[in-house]
Design an enzyme around this catalytic site. Structure first.
Site, PDB file in Angstrom:
ATOM      1  CG  HIS A   1      -2.051  -1.029   1.066  1.00  0.00           C
ATOM      2  ND1 HIS A   1      -2.844  -1.431   2.125  1.00  0.00           N
ATOM      3  CD2 HIS A   1      -2.488  -1.732  -0.010  1.00  0.00           C
ATOM      4  CE1 HIS A   1      -3.708  -2.343   1.699  1.00  0.00           C
ATOM      5  NE2 HIS A   1      -3.514  -2.551   0.410  1.00  0.00           N
TER       6      HIS A   1
ATOM      7  CB  THR B   1      -4.407  -7.749   8.643  1.00  0.00           C
ATOM      8  OG1 THR B   1      -5.293  -7.313   7.619  1.00  0.00           O
ATOM      9  CG2 THR B   1      -4.056  -9.199   8.419  1.00  0.00           C
TER      10      THR B   1
HETATM   11  P1  NAD Z   1      -7.561  -2.807  10.415  1.00  0.00           P
HETATM   12  O1  NAD Z   1      -7.567  -1.558  11.228  1.00  0.00           O
HETATM   13  O2  NAD Z   1      -8.697  -3.073   9.497  1.00  0.00           O
HETATM   14  O3  NAD Z   1      -7.457  -4.065  11.396  1.00  0.00           O
HETATM   15  C1  NAD Z   1      -6.464  -4.167  12.384  1.00  0.00           C
HETATM   16  C2  NAD Z   1      -6.555  -5.515  13.037  1.00  0.00           C
HETATM   17  O4  NAD Z   1      -5.540  -5.577  13.996  1.00  0.00           O
HETATM   18  C3  NAD Z   1      -7.893  -5.784  13.751  1.00  0.00           C
HETATM   19  O5  NAD Z   1      -8.387  -7.067  13.392  1.00  0.00           O
HETATM   20  C4  NAD Z   1      -7.512  -5.752  15.243  1.00  0.00           C
HETATM   21  O6  NAD Z   1      -8.244  -6.683  16.011  1.00  0.00           O
HETATM   22  C5  NAD Z   1      -6.048  -6.140  15.185  1.00  0.00           C
HETATM   23  N1  NAD Z   1      -5.261  -5.591  16.287  1.00  0.00           N
HETATM   24  C6  NAD Z   1      -5.411  -4.402  16.929  1.00  0.00           C
HETATM   25  N2  NAD Z   1      -4.463  -4.256  17.875  1.00  0.00           N
HETATM   26  C7  NAD Z   1      -3.702  -5.382  17.812  1.00  0.00           C
HETATM   27  C8  NAD Z   1      -2.563  -5.828  18.539  1.00  0.00           C
HETATM   28  N3  NAD Z   1      -2.006  -5.106  19.519  1.00  0.00           N
HETATM   29  N4  NAD Z   1      -2.028  -7.031  18.218  1.00  0.00           N
HETATM   30  C9  NAD Z   1      -2.569  -7.801  17.230  1.00  0.00           C
HETATM   31  N5  NAD Z   1      -3.652  -7.432  16.521  1.00  0.00           N
HETATM   32  C10 NAD Z   1      -4.205  -6.225  16.805  1.00  0.00           C
HETATM   33  O7  NAD Z   1      -6.166  -2.835   9.663  1.00  0.00           O
HETATM   34  P2  NAD Z   1      -5.734  -3.602   8.357  1.00  0.00           P
HETATM   35  O8  NAD Z   1      -6.310  -4.976   8.310  1.00  0.00           O
HETATM   36  O9  NAD Z   1      -4.271  -3.407   8.203  1.00  0.00           O
HETATM   37  O10 NAD Z   1      -6.538  -2.731   7.310  1.00  0.00           O
HETATM   38  C11 NAD Z   1      -6.111  -2.558   6.206  1.00  0.00           C
HETATM   39  C12 NAD Z   1      -5.815  -1.062   5.961  1.00  0.00           C
HETATM   40  O11 NAD Z   1      -5.451  -0.260   7.105  1.00  0.00           O
HETATM   41  C13 NAD Z   1      -4.629  -0.995   5.110  1.00  0.00           C
HETATM   42  O12 NAD Z   1      -4.950  -0.322   3.944  1.00  0.00           O
HETATM   43  C14 NAD Z   1      -3.591  -0.200   5.878  1.00  0.00           C
HETATM   44  O13 NAD Z   1      -2.809   0.543   4.969  1.00  0.00           O
HETATM   45  C15 NAD Z   1      -4.408   0.647   6.748  1.00  0.00           C
HETATM   46  N6  NAD Z   1      -3.777   1.176   7.963  1.00  0.00           N
HETATM   47  C16 NAD Z   1      -2.400   1.200   8.128  1.00  0.00           C
HETATM   48  C17 NAD Z   1      -1.819   1.720   9.304  1.00  0.00           C
HETATM   49  C18 NAD Z   1      -0.301   1.812   9.414  1.00  0.00           C
HETATM   50  O14 NAD Z   1       0.390   1.969   8.414  1.00  0.00           O
HETATM   51  N7  NAD Z   1       0.267   1.720  10.642  1.00  0.00           N
HETATM   52  C19 NAD Z   1      -2.654   2.179  10.320  1.00  0.00           C
HETATM   53  C20 NAD Z   1      -4.054   2.132  10.133  1.00  0.00           C
HETATM   54  C21 NAD Z   1      -4.599   1.613   8.949  1.00  0.00           C
END
Ligand code: NAD
Length: 232
Positions: free
Chosen positions: A109, A176
């Site tokens: 991404h 994820t």
């Molecule tokens: P999402 O927000 O949809 O899901 C995050 C997942 O992580 C959830 O299922 C949640 O239960 C789990 N989670 C939360 N805290 C956790 C922890 N401490 N340990 C383990 N699991 C944990 O995120 P996604 O699936 O990556 O969604 C996809 C989109 O979100 C992507 O396009 C991505 O680019 C974007 N995104 C990226 C960032 C980043 O770069 N740090 C931040 C937010 C969103």
């Protein structure tokens, strides 16, 4: 140490959550304050580039202030131990895998710390704060954008990712939600190719039933424990 296996790892926002970078679902986080359609689509950028730059400027500042956690470090340790056997793919646009020591991270991404010109395609290291008035260093157009993939755009490196999934013996999905495609479909591709599939997430994801095993807990605990069982 057990024999190296060909491992494909997919990480999402959950792996960076304990570093202080919010996931989509975190109440009160950066994502909760904005409408996705406004800040993460090409149409939103065309409507209001200033708003989109402000959103990514805030995320860039958060990213630069954050540090990798034990999950990022454990994945870097695994990659260093089995360099030819581990493919690390991330949906995250932060650079925490790299700062933990990982290399050749497949950023499907894009990357928050890179900028791109929408007019000529040139890419360069992003300044901390980007602005719609910035000129492209290559062609001078005032068409600079964060080098990230928005909803409705094509994720990067898909050929390479699919080739790795086809050869995988083990597929591991970490932090994820399994709701954003094509990444949410990787488990089905890996299964079809005969890989064992393991999910490490705070809660069962939308695709948890497609895995051979799903473990629940924080990434900072689950990932180092899993790497330890592989490497001893
Ligand atoms: P999402 O927000 O949809 O899901 C995050 C997942 O992580 C959830 O299922 C949640 O239960 C789990 N989670 C939360 N805290 C956790 C922890 N401490 N340990 C383990 N699991 C944990 O995120 P996604 O699936 O990556 O969604 C996809 C989109 O979100 C992507 O396009 C991505 O680019 C974007 N995104 C990226 C960032 C980043 O770069 N740090 C931040 C937010 C969103």
């Amino acid at each position: 140490m057990t024999q190296p296996q060909r491992i494909v790892i997919l990480t999402g926002a959950g792996v960076s959550a304990e570093s202080g970078l919010g996931t989509f679902r975190d109440a009160g986080g950066l994502w909760a304050q904005y409408d996705l359609e406004d800040v993460a689509t090409p149409e939103g950028f065309a409507r209001d580039p200033g708003l989109v730059h402000a959103f990514y400027n805030a995320r860039r500042e958060n990213c630069l202030a954050a540090a990798p956690n034990a999950a990022h470090r454990a994945l870097a340790r695994l990659q260093a131990a089995w360099p030819d056997h581990v493919t690390l793919i991330t949906q995250n646009i932060d650079d925490l895998h790299e700062r933990a020591g990982a290399s050749a991270v497949v950023h499907m991404h894009g990357e928050l710390l890179r900028a791109r010109c929408a007019a000529c395609g040139a890419c360069w290291d992003a300044p901390v704060r980007m602005d719609p008035g910035d000129a492209c260093p290559a062609c001078g157009a005032r068409a600079t954008r964060p080098d990230v993939v928005w909803f409705g755009e094509i994720p990067r490196h898909m050929e390479r990712i699919e080739a790795a999934l086809e050869r995988a013996e083990l597929f591991v999905s970490i932090g994820t939600s399994g709701t954003v495609y094509p990444a949410a479909g990787f488990v089905a591709l890996a299964r079809a190719a005969g890989a064992r599939c393991l999910e490490l997430n705070l809660e069962p994801s939308a695709t948890a039933a497609g895995f051979d095993e799903a473990r629940q807990g924080p990434a900072s605990a689950l990932v180092p424990a899993w790497v330890e069982t592989l490497l001893g």
